[in-house]
Design a protein around this motif. Sequence first.
Motif, PDB file in Angstrom:
ATOM      1  N   GLU A  47       2.151   6.799  -6.626  1.00  0.00           N
ATOM      2  CA  GLU A  47       1.188   7.821  -7.020  1.00  0.00           C
ATOM      3  C   GLU A  47       1.719   9.212  -6.712  1.00  0.00           C
ATOM      4  OE1 GLU A  47      -2.195   9.483  -8.600  1.00  0.00           O
ATOM      5  OE2 GLU A  47      -1.459   7.419  -8.687  1.00  0.00           O
ATOM      6  N   GLN A  48       2.380   9.355  -5.545  1.00  0.00           N
ATOM      7  CA  GLN A  48       2.945  10.651  -5.193  1.00  0.00           C
ATOM      8  C   GLN A  48       4.056  11.041  -6.154  1.00  0.00           C
ATOM      9  OE1 GLN A  48       1.768  12.616  -2.672  1.00  0.00           O
ATOM     10  NE2 GLN A  48       3.090  14.160  -3.546  1.00  0.00           N
ATOM     11  N   GLU A  85       0.829  -1.209   0.000  1.00  0.00           N
ATOM     12  CA  GLU A  85       0.000   0.000   0.000  1.00  0.00           C
ATOM     13  C   GLU A  85       0.862   1.257   0.000  1.00  0.00           C
ATOM     14  OE1 GLU A  85      -3.467   2.109   2.773  1.00  0.00           O
ATOM     15  OE2 GLU A  85      -2.709   0.091   3.235  1.00  0.00           O
ATOM     16  N   ARG A  86       1.905   1.252   0.839  1.00  0.00           N
ATOM     17  CA  ARG A  86       2.812   2.404   0.851  1.00  0.00           C
ATOM     18  C   ARG A  86       3.505   2.558  -0.499  1.00  0.00           C
ATOM     19  NH1 ARG A  86       4.188   3.525   6.290  1.00  0.00           N
ATOM     20  NH2 ARG A  86       2.208   3.618   7.391  1.00  0.00           N
ATOM     21  N   ARG A 100       2.241   1.758  -3.411  1.00  0.00           N
ATOM     22  CA  ARG A 100       1.288   2.370  -4.342  1.00  0.00           C
ATOM     23  C   ARG A 100       1.139   3.864  -4.076  1.00  0.00           C
ATOM     24  NH1 ARG A 100      -1.713  -2.550  -3.428  1.00  0.00           N
ATOM     25  NH2 ARG A 100      -2.878  -1.460  -1.781  1.00  0.00           N
ATOM     26  N   ASP A 101       1.054   4.216  -2.767  1.00  0.00           N
ATOM     27  CA  ASP A 101       0.941   5.639  -2.430  1.00  0.00           C
ATOM     28  C   ASP A 101       2.173   6.416  -2.885  1.00  0.00           C
ATOM     29  OD1 ASP A 101      -1.468   5.077  -1.284  1.00  0.00           O
ATOM     30  OD2 ASP A 101      -0.712   5.002   0.782  1.00  0.00           O
TER      31      ASP A 101
END
Length: 540
Positions: free
Chosen positions: A201-202, A194-195, A197-198
């Motif tokens: 995206e960032q 999840e991190r 992916r975040d």
Amino acid sequence: MLTTAGSDGAAAAALPVAGVSSLRYFNLYRLLIASVLVALVFGVPGEISFADYRGALFASAARGYWVFAVCVMLGADRLLPTDDARLTAGVLADIFFLTLLTYAGGGLSTGLPFMHVVVLAFAALVGQGRLAVFYAAVASLAMLFQQAMQWVTLGSDAGGFVHVGSISIGFFATAIAVRLLARRVIANESLARERGRDLAEQVRVNERVIRDMDDGVLVVDTLGHVRQANPQARRLLDPLMPRPVMLADYSPALAAAMAAQADPDRERVFVLDLPSRPAALRVRCVPAGGAGGHLVFIEDLARLREQARQIKLAALGRLTASMAHEIRNPLAAISQAAELLQEERRAETQARLTRIIGDNAQRLDRMVSDVLELGRRDRAEPELLELGSYVRTFVDEFAMREPGVRARVHIETGVPARIWFDRGHLHQVLWNLLGNALRFAGPDDGAVRLTVSATEDATLLDIVDNGPGVSDSARAHLFEPFFTTHSRGTGLGLYIARELSDANGAALDFVDNSPGAHFRLRGLNRSLDESWNGGGLSGS
């Protein structure tokens, strides 16, 4: 992916640690162990020696285990519908063959029961939920059954049941411990995914923002390698290489200027002139963080000047529209008074009409003078002035036009306070502020207080009157052009005072009602380019 067979809500999907590949490694391990057992039986016949060893049964069990392992590796388990079913079938088969080999080898003394631990650990890591405890329970029952058969057929010592019980406890402890560890690994893997992916995206957002910025941006590491650059940086710097890698490949002049700057751990701003560009570039170099390197922001001064020109034109348009409205009223009054004056024969009325014409003409003259003064905003020539002395001289000059000012104005100065300001601009600012204060202050002595003070990096001038103060509804409009509460005011005094203050790097603000209006001028006490070194002080 395997699906959970239990109610373990924290691990909803099977095989999350290593996926289907983990099951393949499990099958490969099974084939390796079976191959070793077959090699021991058929490679060195007669050399295996256990108590109560049943050679034929042991050989048949080893051969059957190897055949099962080969079939699984070739994909025979794909006949089962789910990965859960394949894992369960494989583990149960392992327990069966290892228990049979233990019985054929003579019991617990062979050490084969401990191979169950490896199987259970693999199963707990690959499987999910209550299956791990189920496998441990099946292995324990199998070992108890094996020990019971040893006791019945061979009359072995009943104390072996105690050893089996201890081994079974190890089975459960291994299954539970590995299951808990696998759950934590699953949670960490999920969090990391999840991190990730975040973060991805960032990174995409940052790249999009940097790419669309009007300013050039370079990310430079400590060795001078350019890690990232947006299209504007390429356009402004015109790199020497098609695929530049080092900062010097983009611009040797920029690389040299950055290397020459002192204190690289602080933000630095400088102007870079490039022969290939019609206007200079403004470069701002900011430390990137603890890892070192810099963020280099490059601004085109020609574009900034064009933006400033557009803003000025827009402001001039608004000012012109406001002026047209404000000038129309006194012009209408002058025209009407002039027409009436031609028809009027009485001296008293003529005098009144003449006074109307004169007052409105003076109002127009003041408005034009204020606008002309506003035009000098961009021609500031600041110098270092001793503010206390300047204020005293200014009040004396102001009193030459209004003799009562000396008594009504009280000046307070402490230590010498210096301010960086254009002399003409400061004169206009004080003229507007003091005139505004005297207009609303009472006739008493000391009705207006001018207080000069200084801090470490700024000089303050407070103008306070004893008038009625500023109403709440008027505070938001104090510095707007053409806003006035006085019938004879132009509404440009405070607006021009703030504009001239901004042009000199100072700030003019309304503080509060004390109880009259309290304005504060806050200016620099040193040059914008270098700290004051004791020289360059201009008197009043």
